[in-house]
Design a protein around this motif. Structure first.
Motif, PDB file in Angstrom:
ATOM      1  N   TRP A 247      27.289  43.668  39.188  1.00  0.00           N
ATOM      2  CA  TRP A 247      26.570  43.249  40.381  1.00  0.00           C
ATOM      3  C   TRP A 247      27.012  41.805  40.681  1.00  0.00           C
ATOM      4  O   TRP A 247      26.254  41.025  39.975  1.00  0.00           O
ATOM      5  N   LEU A 248      27.739  41.640  41.801  1.00  0.00           N
ATOM      6  CA  LEU A 248      27.713  40.282  42.570  1.00  0.00           C
ATOM      7  C   LEU A 248      27.501  40.111  43.719  1.00  0.00           C
ATOM      8  O   LEU A 248      28.202  39.145  44.535  1.00  0.00           O
ATOM      9  N   ASN A 249      26.620  40.715  44.447  1.00  0.00           N
ATOM     10  CA  ASN A 249      26.154  40.644  45.640  1.00  0.00           C
ATOM     11  C   ASN A 249      25.621  39.374  46.042  1.00  0.00           C
ATOM     12  O   ASN A 249      25.114  38.660  45.086  1.00  0.00           O
ATOM     13  N   LYS A 250      25.375  38.778  47.166  1.00  0.00           N
ATOM     14  CA  LYS A 250      24.779  37.613  47.867  1.00  0.00           C
ATOM     15  C   LYS A 250      25.274  36.451  46.914  1.00  0.00           C
ATOM     16  O   LYS A 250      24.659  35.614  46.382  1.00  0.00           O
ATOM     17  N   ASN A 251      26.632  36.089  46.863  1.00  0.00           N
ATOM     18  CA  ASN A 251      27.270  35.111  46.099  1.00  0.00           C
ATOM     19  C   ASN A 251      28.377  34.654  47.320  1.00  0.00           C
ATOM     20  O   ASN A 251      28.326  34.846  48.447  1.00  0.00           O
ATOM     21  N   CYS A 252      29.061  33.709  46.859  1.00  0.00           N
ATOM     22  CA  CYS A 252      29.969  33.032  47.737  1.00  0.00           C
ATOM     23  C   CYS A 252      31.593  33.315  47.407  1.00  0.00           C
ATOM     24  O   CYS A 252      32.299  32.226  47.289  1.00  0.00           O
ATOM     25  N   ILE A 253      31.819  34.474  46.910  1.00  0.00           N
ATOM     26  CA  ILE A 253      33.054  34.750  46.527  1.00  0.00           C
ATOM     27  C   ILE A 253      34.031  35.000  47.653  1.00  0.00           C
ATOM     28  O   ILE A 253      33.627  35.833  48.607  1.00  0.00           O
ATOM     29  N   SER A 254      35.206  34.527  47.816  1.00  0.00           N
ATOM     30  CA  SER A 254      36.154  34.878  48.734  1.00  0.00           C
ATOM     31  C   SER A 254      37.282  35.597  48.398  1.00  0.00           C
ATOM     32  O   SER A 254      37.393  36.173  47.092  1.00  0.00           O
ATOM     33  N   ARG A 255      38.277  35.805  49.243  1.00  0.00           N
ATOM     34  CA  ARG A 255      39.241  36.710  48.997  1.00  0.00           C
ATOM     35  C   ARG A 255      40.061  36.655  47.837  1.00  0.00           C
ATOM     36  O   ARG A 255      40.320  37.443  47.097  1.00  0.00           O
ATOM     37  N   ASP A 256      40.279  35.320  47.520  1.00  0.00           N
ATOM     38  CA  ASP A 256      40.979  35.071  46.247  1.00  0.00           C
ATOM     39  C   ASP A 256      40.427  35.468  44.727  1.00  0.00           C
ATOM     40  O   ASP A 256      40.992  36.427  44.156  1.00  0.00           O
ATOM     41  N   GLY A 257      39.136  35.486  44.944  1.00  0.00           N
ATOM     42  CA  GLY A 257      38.157  35.887  43.853  1.00  0.00           C
ATOM     43  C   GLY A 257      38.377  37.411  43.753  1.00  0.00           C
ATOM     44  O   GLY A 257      38.285  38.155  42.757  1.00  0.00           O
ATOM     45  N   VAL A 258      38.173  37.976  44.878  1.00  0.00           N
ATOM     46  CA  VAL A 258      38.125  39.475  44.828  1.00  0.00           C
ATOM     47  C   VAL A 258      39.488  40.104  44.654  1.00  0.00           C
ATOM     48  O   VAL A 258      39.543  41.216  43.846  1.00  0.00           O
ATOM     49  N   GLU A 259      40.618  39.364  44.774  1.00  0.00           N
ATOM     50  CA  GLU A 259      41.846  40.048  44.443  1.00  0.00           C
ATOM     51  C   GLU A 259      42.061  39.851  42.973  1.00  0.00           C
ATOM     52  O   GLU A 259      42.647  40.699  42.265  1.00  0.00           O
ATOM     53  N   CYS A 260      41.293  38.827  42.399  1.00  0.00           N
ATOM     54  CA  CYS A 260      41.478  38.583  40.887  1.00  0.00           C
ATOM     55  C   CYS A 260      40.726  40.091  40.234  1.00  0.00           C
ATOM     56  O   CYS A 260      41.066  40.754  39.459  1.00  0.00           O
ATOM     57  N   LEU A 261      39.751  40.165  41.107  1.00  0.00           N
ATOM     58  CA  LEU A 261      38.871  41.395  40.364  1.00  0.00           C
ATOM     59  C   LEU A 261      39.602  42.711  40.470  1.00  0.00           C
ATOM     60  O   LEU A 261      39.438  43.582  39.677  1.00  0.00           O
ATOM     61  N   ILE A 262      40.284  42.837  41.584  1.00  0.00           N
ATOM     62  CA  ILE A 262      41.437  44.032  42.011  1.00  0.00           C
ATOM     63  C   ILE A 262      42.207  44.217  40.799  1.00  0.00           C
ATOM     64  O   ILE A 262      42.367  45.220  40.163  1.00  0.00           O
ATOM     65  N   GLU A 263      42.770  42.977  40.290  1.00  0.00           N
ATOM     66  CA  GLU A 263      43.834  43.062  39.418  1.00  0.00           C
ATOM     67  C   GLU A 263      43.100  43.685  38.226  1.00  0.00           C
ATOM     68  O   GLU A 263      43.895  44.371  37.540  1.00  0.00           O
ATOM     69  N   ALA A 264      42.295  43.003  37.747  1.00  0.00           N
ATOM     70  CA  ALA A 264      41.669  43.395  36.550  1.00  0.00           C
ATOM     71  C   ALA A 264      41.275  44.844  36.393  1.00  0.00           C
ATOM     72  O   ALA A 264      41.228  45.420  35.484  1.00  0.00           O
ATOM     73  N   LEU A 265      40.645  45.507  37.466  1.00  0.00           N
ATOM     74  CA  LEU A 265      40.246  46.741  37.705  1.00  0.00           C
ATOM     75  C   LEU A 265      41.384  47.845  37.575  1.00  0.00           C
ATOM     76  O   LEU A 265      41.112  48.917  36.780  1.00  0.00           O
ATOM     77  N   LYS A 266      42.478  47.162  37.677  1.00  0.00           N
ATOM     78  CA  LYS A 266      43.756  48.087  37.584  1.00  0.00           C
ATOM     79  C   LYS A 266      43.733  48.365  36.079  1.00  0.00           C
ATOM     80  O   LYS A 266      44.547  49.332  35.789  1.00  0.00           O
ATOM     81  N   MET A 267      43.509  47.413  35.422  1.00  0.00           N
ATOM     82  CA  MET A 267      43.632  47.667  33.888  1.00  0.00           C
ATOM     83  C   MET A 267      42.563  48.236  33.058  1.00  0.00           C
ATOM     84  O   MET A 267      42.311  48.371  31.936  1.00  0.00           O
ATOM     85  N   ASN A 268      41.466  48.654  34.052  1.00  0.00           N
ATOM     86  CA  ASN A 268      40.084  49.136  33.321  1.00  0.00           C
ATOM     87  C   ASN A 268      39.825  50.267  34.036  1.00  0.00           C
ATOM     88  O   ASN A 268      39.358  50.592  35.076  1.00  0.00           O
ATOM     89  N   SER A 269      39.510  51.306  33.171  1.00  0.00           N
ATOM     90  CA  SER A 269      39.023  52.674  33.849  1.00  0.00           C
ATOM     91  C   SER A 269      37.499  52.908  33.666  1.00  0.00           C
ATOM     92  O   SER A 269      37.118  53.675  34.334  1.00  0.00           O
ATOM     93  N   SER A 270      36.811  51.852  32.751  1.00  0.00           N
ATOM     94  CA  SER A 270      35.374  52.326  32.356  1.00  0.00           C
ATOM     95  C   SER A 270      34.551  51.920  33.574  1.00  0.00           C
ATOM     96  O   SER A 270      33.496  52.359  33.706  1.00  0.00           O
TER      97      SER A 270
END
Ligand code: ADP
Length: 982
Positions: A931-954
């Motif tokens: 849960w990361l609602n109400k923070n100040c994450i911008s596009r770069d941060g989210v792209e990192c998360l997307i990359e990581a999720l590609k390696m994680n199925s849980s």
């Protein structure tokens, strides 16, 4: 009919109207006129105005004197009454043909001039008393003692002027001349006719002044400090913990000034503010403080008029009254222009405040049936009060009402603007109170130190009334012969001993071992009065009622009863117990020590169903019962008071007090009563357990405590009998015990821990939304080993409380979850959690949301987390850990093989933090939700998360609502990764 006959035939009515309000003002105004018109001579006046005699006998004396003086005197007397009384009180009275007051030549001495002008001077001088006294003092006409005698705070300003005039007359012609000269100098220029508006508000201002001084006089001293140890409120008042819960369930701490302010408003249309708190939590004292500060213009400066009422005293008003009469008779009598003053109130509701202290002591339960909106029509007091509270009458006037929470049901709750909770003293408040109480700092230190080493007693002191007793009885306490008090019964026995000791040291020295037996007679008489009073919702007793119970002056002089001097509705003496809890204690002493009663008193106290059915008040003070009150209505105040009484009964029957009671009550009787109480408590607990619903499949077996559960636990605690505590919970078979919103403070925590430590299987103890505090947390430690989960959301807990909790927690095998959302935690507590996480490799859930943890705290937590291989849930919502904190946590958790759920919502985490968390995602095999609602994450941060999720199925969901992304970016990014939720 001649005036002479009118006085004879209307004697009773005249007596009633002149002393109806209990205020001497109408009589004094009549006397002023009769002196000015020379109906009375000075000697008559002195014979009539005898301060020591009750008001009604002064009036009778006046009626006799006037009657004896003949027809002219009688008609002038009627004319004076006609002039003084407000219209509505004159209805039904006949004043005869009337008579003209003949203007005589101006008298030739200054003394006589003052007499002739007396009615005008009383008004004129009210604003200039200080100036007049100053002149009289500097010219040597008055001494300082004369001035002090005039300005005694018990007198209203009008009364002060009369005392001043009487004193001037006594001093003679020179003093009279000096005063006249002074008056001439201060004479304002004549008002112009167009000044009508000012003239009206001048009368209102005069009334405000009178009301302020009467409210100030009533609130200067605390009643519990009557007699020798008189404390002014200024010297002893200590701020309590005031809280309000807003619509979203958030608790906010309030200052006194916020009581009537907008914070916490739930219903804008309602005008009634409830101040709720347990007995002794300081509600009346807080209201008294509010009154005093208003009277001094130090608070509520927008409130032009404040009318204070006591529901306890309204109980004694059996007449039908209009609102106008209620205000003027019960609070303050306007010396002139009553109609204008009242009209001002009607026209300016937003400038007026009413306060009603002790709604729980009003013998009529709130009813929302009879509508009444006419301010001048007389109705019974309950109708008046209830219509004021629900706003039918005088909409727009704010009302502050105090009550114990139990007495405010849903029908009244609908009309509440907000509810403010008073939670007693904080630990620092206790220290502050002790220091104020003891002028000797060394003594204060000793008392404070003795409390620090006895945390049970410290817990009790969080309730101001207990704190007051403990502080007052410091000698007995520090002497410590009978052990340190553990229960409220111990504390009240200490007080009892203290009062008897105080009296006996004046006569024969110290109290003997058998002190209770020596004073048994007094105790039983007071006890009977107390019990009968409680059962009839009667808290104020007349001298006759005391006599009827055999109470002598000596009994009264012990100090448990105090004279209640502002019972303005009647003029004979009235008494009340120092505090309602003391009345309950005496009632309990009576139940335990009276050998003549059968066991029904105990059944009535312990079995709630008996209370409703047994027709309690039939056996009680007949004279206290208002015949117009139906019994069904008069239950409101009973339950909480009878519950406190039952607690004391349990305590008195405890084995600990066996030797004290030994010679006061035959052992067999005492044992019978003990068994009966133990049985009732056990049955009460069983009833609760039976109410537990069967668990829904897949859910934990859970019990939500009913209101009287905590009371039963407190009774068991008072008994201090381990086997009773064991039996009480032997059959309790639940996994989760829910005690949310149950007004649980340190005292309740002590009792809960005492009983729950005997549970056979570990439970989840849910104490959210109470006022546990650090002291309460410490009290819970004895049962921590039996808690697998502890929920303490919103409980005013600080780092110190956590330090003590975790010191024990690390050693408790079963302890696996803790929730501390919305407390007062900072980085200073995180090292203790780190230690817990390192040490306890079976700890599952840590929720620390809505506290004040920063990146430093997060780094410390991370230290502990890197050694932990059990934690599944970590919640830090609403802290300030920032990127640095997120990086530290992510780093520590990336090797976790157990973490399922992580919340860093609203923590100032930016893209750097998100990238660090991406590493955690890429490595974790267990994480399910992030849960990361109400923070100040911008596009770069989210792209990192997307990359990581590609390696994680849980990972199932990553929540990212309320970050630094445009709606278009959100759409685009969620297309790239459907597990992202925007
Ligand atoms: P309640 O109305 O809640 O039953 P009271 O206001 O009558 O409680 O308080 C009981 C006693 O506790 C008071 O008479 C006084 O001695 C002490 N007390 C209560 N509140 C305060 C306070 N704020 N400061 C100092 N003493 C207090």
């Amino acid at each position: 009919m001649s005036a002479h006959q009118l006085i004879i035939t209307q004697r009773a009515e005249l007596l009633t109207v002149l002393c109806g309000g209990g205020s001497a003002e109408p009589l004094e105004c009549v006397l002023d006129l009769l002196l000015a018109w020379e109906v009375l001579v000075w000697e008559d006046y002195l014979n009539i105005r005898v301060a020591e005699k009750p008001l009604c006998s002064n009036i009778r004396q006046l009626l006799d004197v006037v009657h004896d003086k003949g027809e002219d005197a009688c008609s002038l007397f009627l004319a004076a009454i006609n002039q003084v009384l407000p219209e509505e009180q004159k209805a039904g009275l006949c004043f005869g043909k009337g008579c003209a007051v003949v203007g005589k030549n101006r008298p030739d001495t200054a003394t006589l001039m003052l007499l002739v002008d007396r009615p005008v001077l009383v008004t004129k001088l009210r604003d200039n008393i200080d100036g007049a006294l100053n002149v009289l003092l500097t010219t040597g006409c008055f001494t300082i003692q004369d001035c002090d005698g005039v300005q005694l705070p018990v007198y209203t300003p009008s009364q002060q002027v009369r005392r001043l005039l009487d004193q001037v007359k006594f001093k003679g012609e020179t003093a009279a001349k000096t005063l006249l000269q002074y008056l001439e100098q201060t004479e304002p220029s004549k008002p112009k006719p167009e000044d009508k508006e000012n003239h009206l508000s001048a009368d209102c201002l005069l009334y405000q002044k009178k009301l302020r001084s009467s409210v100030a006089a009533q609130s200067l001293f605390l009643s519990t400090y009557g007699g020798a140890g008189r404390f002014s409120l200024d010297d002893i008042y200590t701020d309590g913990l005031l809280e309000v819960v807003d619509g979203s369930g958030e608790t906010t701490t309030l200052g006194l000034e916020d009581m009537v302010g907008p914070i916490g408003t739930l219903n804008e249309d309602a005008d009634t503010i409830l101040l709720s708190g347990e007995a002794g939590s300081g509600k009346s004292t807080l209201l008294q403080r509010l009154h005093l500060l208003w009277a001094r213009e130090a608070l509520l400066t927008n409130t032009f008029l404040l009318f204070p009422f006591s529901c306890r005293k309204l109980n004694a008003e059996h007449r039908e009254l209009s609102l106008k009469e209620l205000l003027f008779l019960h609070c303050c009598w306007p010396d002139r222009s009553q109609d204008e003053v009242f009209q001002f109130i009607l026209d300016h509701p937003h400038m007026v405040l009413f306060t009603f202290d002790g709604l729980d002591e009003f013998k009529h339960g709130f009813r929302d049936e009879e509508r009444h909106c006419c301010p001048t029509k007389p109705v019974p007091i309950p109708v008046l009060l209830f219509n004021l509270l629900q706003g039918t009458l005088m909409k727009g006037i704010l009302k502050v009402v105090t009550s114990r929470p139990q007495a405010v049901g849903p029908s009244l709750k609908r009309y509440l603007r907000k509810e403010v909770h008073l939670n007693g003293f904080s630990p620092s408040g206790i220290n502050c109170f002790v220091k104020k109480h003891h002028s000797d700092p060394a003594m204060a230190r000793r008392v404070i130190d003795s409390l620090q080493v006895n945390t049970v007693l410290l817990g009790l002191c969080h309730i101001p009334v207990f704190c007051w007793i403990v502080t007052k009885c410091h000698q007995e306490l520090l002497g410590g012969q009978d052990g340190i008090p553990q229960t409220i019964t111990d504390v009240y026995l200490l007080a009892l001993q203290h009062f008897f000791q105080r009296k006996s040291s004046l006569s024969q020295g110290a109290l003997g071992k058998a002190w209770l037996e020596e004073h048994l007679d007094t105790v039983l008489k007071l006890g009977q009065l107390a019990l009968e009073g409680l059962e009839a919702s009667c808290y104020v007793f007349s001298g006759n009622e005391l006599q009827r119970n055999g109470l002598t002056e000596q009994d009264v002089s012990m100090g448990f009863l105090i004279y209640c001097n502002d019972l303005s509705v009647t003029d004979c003496k009235h008494y009340e117990f120092l505090h309602i809890t003391l009345q309950c204690f005496f009632a309990a002493l009576y139940v335990v020590l009276n050998c003549n009663n059968n066991c029904s008193a105990i059944s009535r106290l312990f079995q709630p169903q008996h209370r409703q059915l047994s027709g309690l008040s039939q056996r009680c003070l007949g004279h206290c019962i208002d015949p117009s009150v139906e019994e069904a209505e008069s239950h409101v105040a009973e339950t909480p008071n009878l519950q406190i009484t039952a607690q004391f009964v349990s305590g008195l029957l405890s084995q600990r007090h066996h030797s004290l009671l030994l010679d006061c009550c035959p052992t067999a009787v005492r044992e019978r009563k003990f068994k009966q109480v133990a049985k009732s408590l056990s049955k009460g607990m069983q009833r609760h357990f039976k109410s537990i619903p069967r668990p829904v499949k897949g859910e934990k077996k859970s019990m939500h405590a009913m209101p009287s559960f905590v009371w039963l636990i407190k009774c068991i605690y008072e008994m201090q009998d381990k086997s009773i505590a064991q039996d009480a919970v032997a059959k309790l078979d639940v996994e989760h015990l829910k005690l949310t919103y149950c007004s649980i403070g340190p005292v309740e925590c002590t009792a809960l821990a005492y009983v729950l430590q005997h549970l056979r299987n570990p439970v989840g103890l849910q104490l959210d939304n109470n006022s546990v505090g650090d002291v309460g947390v410490e009290q819970l430690l004895p049962c921590l080993h039996i808690c697998h989960s502890l929920y303490l959301r919103n409980n005013n807990i600080s780092d110190e409380g956590i330090r003590k909790l975790l010191e024990k927690g690390v050693k408790c095998e079963s302890f696996q979850k803790i929730a501390l959302f919305n407390n007062k935690l900072t980085d200073a507590c995180t090292q203790h959690f780190a230690c817990l996480l390192k040490t306890k490799q079976n700890f599952l859930a840590l929720r620390l949301g809505n506290n004040n943890i920063t990146s430093q705290g997060a780094e410390q937590l991370a230290e502990g987390l890197s050694y932990n291989q059990s934690l599944q849930f970590l919640g830090l919502w609403g802290n300030k850990i920032g990127d640095r904190g997120a990086e530290a946590l992510a780093n520590a958790l990336k090797n976790s093989t157990t973490l399922i759920w992580l919340s860093l919502v609203d923590n100032g985490v930016g893209s750097a933090g998100a990238c660090a968390l991406a590493k955690l995602i890429s490595q974790s095999k267990t994480l399910d939700e992030l849960w990361l609602n109400k923070n100040c994450i911008s596009r770069d941060g989210v792209e990192c998360l997307i990359e990581a999720l590609k390696m994680n199925s849980s990972v199932r969901e990553v929540w990212l609502r309320g970050n630094n992304l445009s709606p278009e970016e959100e759409v685009e990014l969620s297309k790239q990764e459907s597990r992202l939720i925007f």
